[in-house]
Design an enzyme around this catalytic site. Structure first.
Site, PDB file in Angstrom:
ATOM      1  N   LYS A   8       0.921  -1.163   0.081  1.00  0.00           N
ATOM      2  CA  LYS A   8      -0.046  -0.518   0.143  1.00  0.00           C
ATOM      3  C   LYS A   8       1.030   1.103  -0.493  1.00  0.00           C
ATOM      4  CE  LYS A   8      -1.792   1.160   3.465  1.00  0.00           C
ATOM      5  NZ  LYS A   8      -3.111   1.645   4.481  1.00  0.00           N
ATOM      6  N   SER A  24      -3.428   3.499 -17.596  1.00  0.00           N
ATOM      7  CA  SER A  24      -2.480   3.114 -15.758  1.00  0.00           C
ATOM      8  C   SER A  24      -2.342   4.335 -15.184  1.00  0.00           C
ATOM      9  CB  SER A  24      -1.247   2.894 -17.255  1.00  0.00           C
ATOM     10  OG  SER A  24      -0.332   4.057 -17.726  1.00  0.00           O
ATOM     11  N   TYR A  57      -3.122  -0.347 -14.163  1.00  0.00           N
ATOM     12  CA  TYR A  57      -1.806  -1.550 -13.751  1.00  0.00           C
ATOM     13  C   TYR A  57      -0.890   0.092 -14.174  1.00  0.00           C
ATOM     14  CZ  TYR A  57      -1.356   0.249 -18.323  1.00  0.00           C
ATOM     15  OH  TYR A  57      -1.119   1.076 -20.249  1.00  0.00           O
TER      16      TYR A  57
END
Length: 110
Positions: A8, A24, A57
Site C-alpha cells: 500500500k 494506467s 496497471y
C-alpha cells in the site's frame, strides 16, 4: 487461497493526469520499488477526495520525481492534488498468510 494486501502506498498526491495516454497510473520508480510494485502490475487506486475506486496497471515514472499521474480513462477519476491510496494484492495459502505482512509506504506532501 486467500487474497491478501501485498502493498500500500498511503495518501500519495496526484501530480498530474494525461487523458490522451492509453491507460494506467504512472508512479515514481523509487516509490514503486519501496512498495514492491512491479511495472505492469495490477493495482487498485482509491481516491480519498471523491471516493472513486478503480483498477489499472502501474508504469514507472522518473526516479525521485514524486510523480503520480492518472492516465487515460483513470484521468477522469481524479485531479491534480487529489490524495490517493494505491493497493496491490497477492494470493497466499492459509499457512503462508499466517506470517505475512504487507509493505506499507506512507508518503507526505512532497
Amino acid at each position: 487461497m486467500r487474497v491478501m494486501l501485498k502493498s500500500k502506498i498511503h495518501r500519495a498526491r496526484v501530480t498530474h493526469s494525461n487523458i490522451d495516454y492509453e491507460g494506467s497510473i504512472t508512479m515514481d520508480q523509487m516509490l514503486m520499488e519501496v512498495a514492491d510494485i512491479l511495472p505492469y502490475a495490477h493495482v487498485q487506486v482509491l481516491n480519498v477526495n471523491n471516493g472513486e475506486r478503480f483498477a489499472t496497471y502501474a508504469i514507472e515514472g522518473g526516479r525521485g520525481s514524486g510523480e503520480i499521474c492518472l492516465n487515460g480513462a483513470a484521468a477522469r477519476l481524479g485531479a491534480k492534488g487529489d490524495i490517493v491510496i494505491i493497493l496491490t494484492y497477492c494470493h497466499l495459502t492459509d499457512e503462508e498468510a499466517q506470517d505475512f505482512a504487507p509493505k506499507l509506504v506512507y508518503v507526505d506532501a512532497q
